[in-house]
Design a protein around this motif. Structure first.
Motif, PDB file in Angstrom:
ATOM      1  N   ARG A 259      12.957 -11.681  25.566  1.00  0.00           N
ATOM      2  CA  ARG A 259      13.320 -10.491  24.772  1.00  0.00           C
ATOM      3  C   ARG A 259      13.297 -10.836  23.276  1.00  0.00           C
ATOM      4  NH1 ARG A 259      18.544  -8.720  24.288  1.00  0.00           N
ATOM      5  NH2 ARG A 259      19.174  -9.955  26.093  1.00  0.00           N
ATOM      6  N   TYR A 260      13.801 -12.038  22.939  1.00  0.00           N
ATOM      7  CA  TYR A 260      13.752 -12.447  21.527  1.00  0.00           C
ATOM      8  C   TYR A 260      12.302 -12.552  21.051  1.00  0.00           C
ATOM      9  CZ  TYR A 260      13.904 -14.994  17.195  1.00  0.00           C
ATOM     10  OH  TYR A 260      13.691 -15.358  15.890  1.00  0.00           O
ATOM     11  N   LEU A 261      11.449 -13.182  21.857  1.00  0.00           N
ATOM     12  CA  LEU A 261      10.044 -13.321  21.444  1.00  0.00           C
ATOM     13  C   LEU A 261       9.420 -11.945  21.183  1.00  0.00           C
ATOM     14  CD1 LEU A 261       8.721 -16.142  23.815  1.00  0.00           C
ATOM     15  CD2 LEU A 261       8.983 -16.289  21.337  1.00  0.00           C
ATOM     16  N   GLY A 262       9.725 -10.970  22.061  1.00  0.00           N
ATOM     17  CA  GLY A 262       9.179  -9.616  21.879  1.00  0.00           C
ATOM     18  C   GLY A 262       9.678  -8.967  20.604  1.00  0.00           C
ATOM     19  N   ALA A 263      10.978  -9.151  20.318  1.00  0.00           N
ATOM     20  CA  ALA A 263      11.561  -8.565  19.101  1.00  0.00           C
ATOM     21  C   ALA A 263      11.059  -9.300  17.863  1.00  0.00           C
ATOM     22  CB  ALA A 263      13.086  -8.635  19.174  1.00  0.00           C
ATOM     23  N   MET A 264      10.998 -10.637  17.937  1.00  0.00           N
ATOM     24  CA  MET A 264      10.544 -11.414  16.778  1.00  0.00           C
ATOM     25  C   MET A 264       9.095 -11.090  16.436  1.00  0.00           C
ATOM     26  SD  MET A 264       9.492 -15.317  16.331  1.00  0.00           S
ATOM     27  CE  MET A 264       8.365 -14.890  17.577  1.00  0.00           C
ATOM     28  N   PHE A 299      -5.786 -14.328   1.402  1.00  0.00           N
ATOM     29  CA  PHE A 299      -5.166 -14.655   2.691  1.00  0.00           C
ATOM     30  C   PHE A 299      -3.721 -14.176   2.690  1.00  0.00           C
ATOM     31  CE2 PHE A 299      -3.954 -17.683   6.205  1.00  0.00           C
ATOM     32  CZ  PHE A 299      -4.879 -17.203   7.111  1.00  0.00           C
ATOM     33  N   ASP A 300      -3.194 -13.978   3.888  1.00  0.00           N
ATOM     34  CA  ASP A 300      -1.785 -13.617   4.079  1.00  0.00           C
ATOM     35  C   ASP A 300      -1.220 -14.559   5.127  1.00  0.00           C
ATOM     36  OD1 ASP A 300       0.456 -12.343   5.599  1.00  0.00           O
ATOM     37  OD2 ASP A 300       0.162 -10.689   4.200  1.00  0.00           O
ATOM     38  N   VAL A 301      -0.186 -15.330   4.757  1.00  0.00           N
ATOM     39  CA  VAL A 301       0.342 -16.344   5.669  1.00  0.00           C
ATOM     40  C   VAL A 301       1.873 -16.295   5.670  1.00  0.00           C
ATOM     41  CG1 VAL A 301       0.271 -18.210   3.938  1.00  0.00           C
ATOM     42  CG2 VAL A 301       0.120 -18.771   6.350  1.00  0.00           C
ATOM     43  N   SER A 302       2.445 -16.408   6.863  1.00  0.00           N
ATOM     44  CA  SER A 302       3.904 -16.332   7.027  1.00  0.00           C
ATOM     45  C   SER A 302       4.498 -17.736   7.119  1.00  0.00           C
ATOM     46  CB  SER A 302       4.239 -15.576   8.313  1.00  0.00           C
ATOM     47  OG  SER A 302       3.727 -14.258   8.254  1.00  0.00           O
ATOM     48  N   HIS A 303       5.776 -17.863   6.720  1.00  0.00           N
ATOM     49  CA  HIS A 303       6.399 -19.186   6.832  1.00  0.00           C
ATOM     50  C   HIS A 303       7.733 -19.201   7.588  1.00  0.00           C
ATOM     51  CE1 HIS A 303       7.112 -18.081   2.383  1.00  0.00           C
ATOM     52  NE2 HIS A 303       8.201 -17.752   3.013  1.00  0.00           N
ATOM     53  N   ASN A 304       8.092 -18.113   8.270  1.00  0.00           N
ATOM     54  CA  ASN A 304       9.262 -18.124   9.171  1.00  0.00           C
ATOM     55  C   ASN A 304       8.837 -17.514  10.512  1.00  0.00           C
ATOM     56  OD1 ASN A 304      10.948 -19.055   7.140  1.00  0.00           O
ATOM     57  ND2 ASN A 304      11.905 -17.084   6.740  1.00  0.00           N
ATOM     58  N   THR A 305       8.355 -18.320  11.423  1.00  0.00           N
ATOM     59  CA  THR A 305       7.810 -17.773  12.673  1.00  0.00           C
ATOM     60  C   THR A 305       8.013 -18.732  13.846  1.00  0.00           C
ATOM     61  OG1 THR A 305       5.667 -18.784  12.242  1.00  0.00           O
ATOM     62  CG2 THR A 305       5.916 -16.510  11.529  1.00  0.00           C
ATOM     63  N   CYS A 306       7.823 -18.182  15.052  1.00  0.00           N
ATOM     64  CA  CYS A 306       7.614 -19.018  16.234  1.00  0.00           C
ATOM     65  C   CYS A 306       6.362 -18.482  16.907  1.00  0.00           C
ATOM     66  CB  CYS A 306       8.808 -18.936  17.181  1.00  0.00           C
ATOM     67  SG  CYS A 306       8.506 -19.775  18.757  1.00  0.00           S
ATOM     68  N   LYS A 307       5.350 -19.330  17.059  1.00  0.00           N
ATOM     69  CA  LYS A 307       4.073 -18.871  17.604  1.00  0.00           C
ATOM     70  C   LYS A 307       3.587 -19.762  18.742  1.00  0.00           C
ATOM     71  CE  LYS A 307       2.543 -16.165  13.732  1.00  0.00           C
ATOM     72  NZ  LYS A 307       1.620 -15.970  12.613  1.00  0.00           N
ATOM     73  N   LEU A 308       2.970 -19.119  19.718  1.00  0.00           N
ATOM     74  CA  LEU A 308       2.381 -19.836  20.842  1.00  0.00           C
ATOM     75  C   LEU A 308       1.007 -20.335  20.406  1.00  0.00           C
ATOM     76  CD1 LEU A 308       2.494 -20.645  23.849  1.00  0.00           C
ATOM     77  CD2 LEU A 308       1.550 -18.393  24.402  1.00  0.00           C
ATOM     78  N   GLU A 309       0.847 -21.655  20.414  1.00  0.00           N
ATOM     79  CA  GLU A 309      -0.401 -22.256  19.925  1.00  0.00           C
ATOM     80  C   GLU A 309      -0.820 -23.383  20.870  1.00  0.00           C
ATOM     81  OE1 GLU A 309       0.527 -23.719  16.035  1.00  0.00           O
ATOM     82  OE2 GLU A 309       0.932 -21.729  15.231  1.00  0.00           O
ATOM     83  N   GLU A 319      -0.088 -25.658  25.626  1.00  0.00           N
ATOM     84  CA  GLU A 319       0.399 -24.456  24.951  1.00  0.00           C
ATOM     85  C   GLU A 319       1.847 -24.679  24.561  1.00  0.00           C
ATOM     86  OE1 GLU A 319      -0.414 -20.816  27.168  1.00  0.00           O
ATOM     87  OE2 GLU A 319      -2.017 -20.590  25.691  1.00  0.00           O
ATOM     88  N   LEU A 320       2.114 -24.583  23.271  1.00  0.00           N
ATOM     89  CA  LEU A 320       3.461 -24.869  22.775  1.00  0.00           C
ATOM     90  C   LEU A 320       3.955 -23.731  21.896  1.00  0.00           C
ATOM     91  CD1 LEU A 320       2.851 -28.565  21.651  1.00  0.00           C
ATOM     92  CD2 LEU A 320       3.956 -27.814  23.775  1.00  0.00           C
ATOM     93  N   PHE A 321       5.274 -23.540  21.881  1.00  0.00           N
ATOM     94  CA  PHE A 321       5.893 -22.562  20.994  1.00  0.00           C
ATOM     95  C   PHE A 321       6.328 -23.302  19.731  1.00  0.00           C
ATOM     96  CE2 PHE A 321       5.878 -20.431  24.998  1.00  0.00           C
ATOM     97  CZ  PHE A 321       5.734 -19.086  24.679  1.00  0.00           C
ATOM     98  N   VAL A 322       5.580 -23.107  18.667  1.00  0.00           N
ATOM     99  CA  VAL A 322       5.812 -23.854  17.431  1.00  0.00           C
ATOM    100  C   VAL A 322       6.702 -23.032  16.493  1.00  0.00           C
ATOM    101  CG1 VAL A 322       4.747 -25.011  15.461  1.00  0.00           C
ATOM    102  CG2 VAL A 322       3.545 -24.935  17.665  1.00  0.00           C
ATOM    103  N   HIS A 323       7.896 -23.578  16.217  1.00  0.00           N
ATOM    104  CA  HIS A 323       8.802 -22.953  15.244  1.00  0.00           C
ATOM    105  C   HIS A 323       8.442 -23.500  13.865  1.00  0.00           C
ATOM    106  CE1 HIS A 323      11.068 -22.452  18.949  1.00  0.00           C
ATOM    107  NE2 HIS A 323      11.964 -21.691  18.337  1.00  0.00           N
ATOM    108  N   ARG A 324       8.243 -22.601  12.924  1.00  0.00           N
ATOM    109  CA  ARG A 324       8.091 -23.020  11.524  1.00  0.00           C
ATOM    110  C   ARG A 324       9.123 -22.256  10.716  1.00  0.00           C
ATOM    111  NH1 ARG A 324       2.684 -22.468  13.206  1.00  0.00           N
ATOM    112  NH2 ARG A 324       1.596 -24.457  13.335  1.00  0.00           N
TER     113      ARG A 324
END
Lengths: 455, 139
Positions: A259-264, A299-309, A319-324
C-alpha cells in the motif's frame, strides 16, 4: 549490522558530518533484507531514520522492507533543468523584469495556491498519470516526456492508497513551488568541464537555463506523515525491532508495504506533474519576454524515492527496491533507462546549490553501478541551523549582497531569505568533486544563478 | 497561558518544544512553537476557532498527531493559529485552535512545515513537576 555501511567523501567532508550520520547509516545496515551495503554519500547529513544522502537496496525475496523514512516527507523532490538557447547578454539587461514576471507567474511560499483546482477524478488521474497527465491537460510540452525519469509517469501508482487528507492538501497546490530550499532559478552556463557531455546535453557556455527544485507538495508530506506513523506502530507486529522509530518500515511482501509503494508512486507522479506545470508557467514568461527562446527539457530527476530496479550482485542480476533519500539516480553511459539522445554520456545528475553558490550538472559514471547502486549526491546540505542563520544574517542584507554579485532574489519573506543564506550551506563544489573522485558521477557544467525565486 | 516554548537545533530542520504546568499546556505551547517556525505568533490574531480531535496509542504519538492535524488545517484552510485550548483524556486529544487566514504580506511566512516527525520526540514530566513536549519538524 547485516551488511557493511560505506561512507563516501573527502576527509574534510566526512569529519564535518554529524555523528548522527554514522549512527543512522549503521541502523540502516541492520534492516531486514538489505543487500550489499548501506551507503552515505558525500553530502550526507542527519535525516529521519535514514540519513539524508543515503542509499539502501532491499530484496523482497529475502524478507526486504520498504521504509517511509527512507524516502522522506517530500516524496520525489527533485530537480529539472531546461535549456533556452538564449545568450546571457540578451537576458542580463532585463533580469529585474524577468524576476518580477516569474515571481508573479509561479506561486511560492506558505499560503499561496495556484490557479488550478482539481476535482476528485482529476486528482486520481494526476496521481496515475504524472507529467503525462499534465501534458495531456495542456500544461507541458509532449517532447519533455522522454527527458523525465520513468518517461514522465511512474507505473504502479495506486491513487486508492492515497488518503482523502493527502488529496485534500493537494487540491489547490498543483503548480506551486513550496518553500525552504526549493527554488526556481534562471542560471547561466558558467563553466564547462566535460565538453562532449555538455554538447550532448545541449549546454552551451554563456547560454541561459531554467532550473526548478521542488517536490510533491502537501500530498507527499501527508503520505510520508501517515505511513511513517502506521509503519512505526506496526513494526512489532512484523517482528521488526527498530533502533530508531523513524526507521519505520514494513516488509515489501506485506499489505502495508504494498500500500505504501502504491501511495508513494502516486506521490512521485504528483511531483512529476507539479514540476511539469511550474516549468510550463516559467516557459510562458520567457516566451513572452524573449520570443526567440527555444526551450527544451534537459532532464528531470528525483532525489527522494524508492524504485524497483535491476542491479548485478556478485555477478547475478537481481530486482531490488532501491531507496534514495537525498540521493540522485546516476545511471552510467549506455544504461537502457537513460533517454536515447543522452545515453552515450550517461544520465544527467542535477545538483542544486544555495542561492548564491550555483548548481552543477553531472553525468552518471559507469562505476556508480558497483559503488552505490548507481547513485550520486543531491545537493550541498546545510552547514548552519535556521536559527543560527537568522541570528547571523538579515534577509534584506542577503538580497542586497546577492544583487551586488549578480543574483536577483524574489521571495515573500526576508526571514525566509536569511534562513536560506548561502553561508548556511556546505560548499557544493566540494560535494560534487568528492562525488566525482568517488566514481559516482562526472562533472559536466557549473550553472551560476542570475535570478532566484524562493518560497 | 502559563507555559513557554522554544526551538532547538537539528541539522537541516528545527526542533520545537513546549513546557507547561500540565500535559495539556505543554501540548498547547508546542503548537505555538510550531507556528513560530513559520511566522511570529504575536502577529497572528486568534479570531476564528477550529476544532481538532485526534487519538493515539501513546502520548508521544498523540503529540505528533496533534501537530500534524494543525499542519493539515494550515494547509487546507490556509490559516495560521496562535491560541490553543487542549484537553487530553486517556489516549484522546480534543482541542480548539484560534487563528486567522494567512496574509503573506503581513505574516511574511518564513518557511512551510512539511510534517512533525518522531525525531527527538519526547513527552515527559520533568523533575520540577512541569511537562515537556517536543519533536523535530521537517521544513
Amino acid at each position: 549490522m547485516r551488511v557493511p555501511a560505506i561512507i563516501y567523501g573527502t576527509e574534510d567532508l566526512v569529519r564535518a558530518m554529524d555523528d548522527k550520520v554514522l549512527e543512522q547509516i549503521r541502523n540502516v545496515a541492520c534492516l531486514p533484507g538489505i543487500v550489499k551495503a548501506a551507503y552515505a554519500l558525500p553530502d550526507a547529513h542527519w535525516g529521519y531514520g535514514f540519513p539524508i544522502g543515503g542509499v539502501a537496496a532491499f530484496d523482497a525475496e529475502a524478507g526486504g522492507v520498504v521504509s517511509a523514512g527512507g524516502v522522506g516527507f517530500d516524496i520525489s523532490c527533485g530537480v529539472r533543468t531546461i535549456t533556452t538557447g538564449l545568450e546571457r547578454a540578451e537576458v542580463e539587461p532585463v533580469v529585474e523584469k524577468l524576476a518580477d514576471a516569474l515571481y508573479a507567474a509561479v506561486p511560492v511560499g506558505l499560503g499561496r495556491t495556484g490557479q488550478i483546482r482539481l476535482s476528485d477524478a482529476e486528482l486520481d488521474a494526476m496521481l496515475e498519470g504524472g507529467a503525462r497527465w499534465a501534458v495531456a491537460m495542456g500544461w507541458g510540452d509532449p517532447a519533455d516526456l522522454e527527458r523525465i525519469e520513468e518517461k514522465g509517469r511512474m507505473a504502479g501508482a495506486d491513487p486508492g492508497a492515497v488518503s482523502k487528507k493527502a488529496k485534500e492538501r493537494q487540491r489547490a497546490e498543483m503548480g506551486t513551488l513550496g518553500s525552504g530550499n526549493h527554488y526556481l532559478e534562471i542560471q547561466v552556463v558558467d563553466r564547462i568541464l566535460d565538453p562532449k557531455a555538455a554538447a550532448v546535453y545541449g549546454l552551451v557556455k554563456d547560454q541561459v537555463v531554467i532550473t526548478i527544485h521542488c517536490g510533491s507538495r502537501g500530498l507527499g508530506h501527508q503520505i510520508g506523515t501517515e505511513f511513517l506513523r502506521e509503519m512505526a506502530l506496526a513494526a512489532p507486529r512484523f517482528g521488526i525491532v527498530l533502533p530508531d522509530r523513524e526507521l519505520a518500515c514494513a516488509p515489501l511482501r506485506s499489505e502495508l508495504g504494498q500500500r505504501y509503494l502504491g501511495a508513494m508512486r502516486a506521490a512521485i507522479n504528483c511531483a512529476l506533474a507539479n514540476r511539469e506545470i511550474i516549468d510550463h508557467l516559467a516557459r510562458g514568461v520567457l516566451r513572452r519576454l524573449f520570443p526567440r527562446a527555444k526551450m527544451a527539457l534537459l532532464f528531470d530527476v528525483s532525489h527522494n524515492t524508492c524504485k524497483l530496479e535491476r542491479h548485478r550482485i556478485d555477478g547475478e542480476e537481481k530486482e531490488l527496491f532501491v531507496h534514495r533519500k537525498g540521493a540522485t539516480r546516476a545511471f552510467g553511459p549506455g544504461h537502457p533507462d537513460v533517454p536515447e539522445p543522452l545515453r552515450s554520456v550517461g544520465q544527467p545528475v542535477l545538483i542544486g546549490g544555495s542561492m548564491g553558490t550555483g548548481s552543477w550538472v553531472l553525468a552518471g559514471a559507469a562505476t556508480s553501478e558497483d559503488k552505490s547502486f548507481a547513485s550520486a549526491v543531491h545537493g550541498a546540505g546545510r552547514a548552519m541551523s535556521r536559527h543560527e542563520a537568522t541570528r547571523q544574517y538579515r534577509g534584506d542584507q542577503i538580497v542586497a549582497e546577492l544583487r551586488e554579485r549578480g543574483v536577483i532574489v524574489r521571495a515573500p519573506s526576508m526571514r525566509g531569505v536569511a534562513e536560506e543564506a548561502p553561508a548556511a550551506y556546505k560548499d557544493v563544489d566540494a560535494v560534487v568533486l568528492a562525488a566525482e573522485r568517488a566514481g559516482l558521477a562526472r562533472r559536466v557544467a557549473y550553472l551560476r544563478p542570475i535570478v532566484c525565486i524562493k518560497g | 497561558m502559563s507555559g513557554r516554548f522554544e526551538h532547538f537545533v537539528h541539522g537541516a530542520d528545527i526542533g520545537i518544544r513546549g513546557i507547561g504546568p500540565t500535559l495539556e499546556e505543554a501540548f498547547a505551547q508546542t503548537a505555538r512553537a510550531l507556528t513560530a517556525v513559520m511566522v511570529d505568533p504575536e502577529q497572528v490574531a486568534p479570531r476564528e476557532p477550529v476544532t481538532i480531535a485526534v487519538s493515539a496509542p501513546d502520548e508521544e504519538t498523540l503529540l505528533v498527531d496533534w501537530l500534524n492535524a494543525l499542519l493539515f488545517e494550515t494547509a487546507t484552510r490556509h490559516m495560521l493559529f496562535s491560541r490553543f485550548a487542549v484537553r487530553i483524556a486517556g489516549n484522546r486529544l480534543e482541542a480548539t485552535a484560534w487563528g486567522e487566514p494567512i496574509d503573506p504580506l503581513r505574516h511574511q511566512p518564513a518557511v512551510e512545515v512539511k510534517g512533525a516527525t518522531m525525531t527527538e520526540l519526547a513527552v515527559r514530566r520533568q523533575p520540577d513537576g512541569t511537562w515537556l513536549a517536543q519533536c523535530v519538524v521537517d521544513v
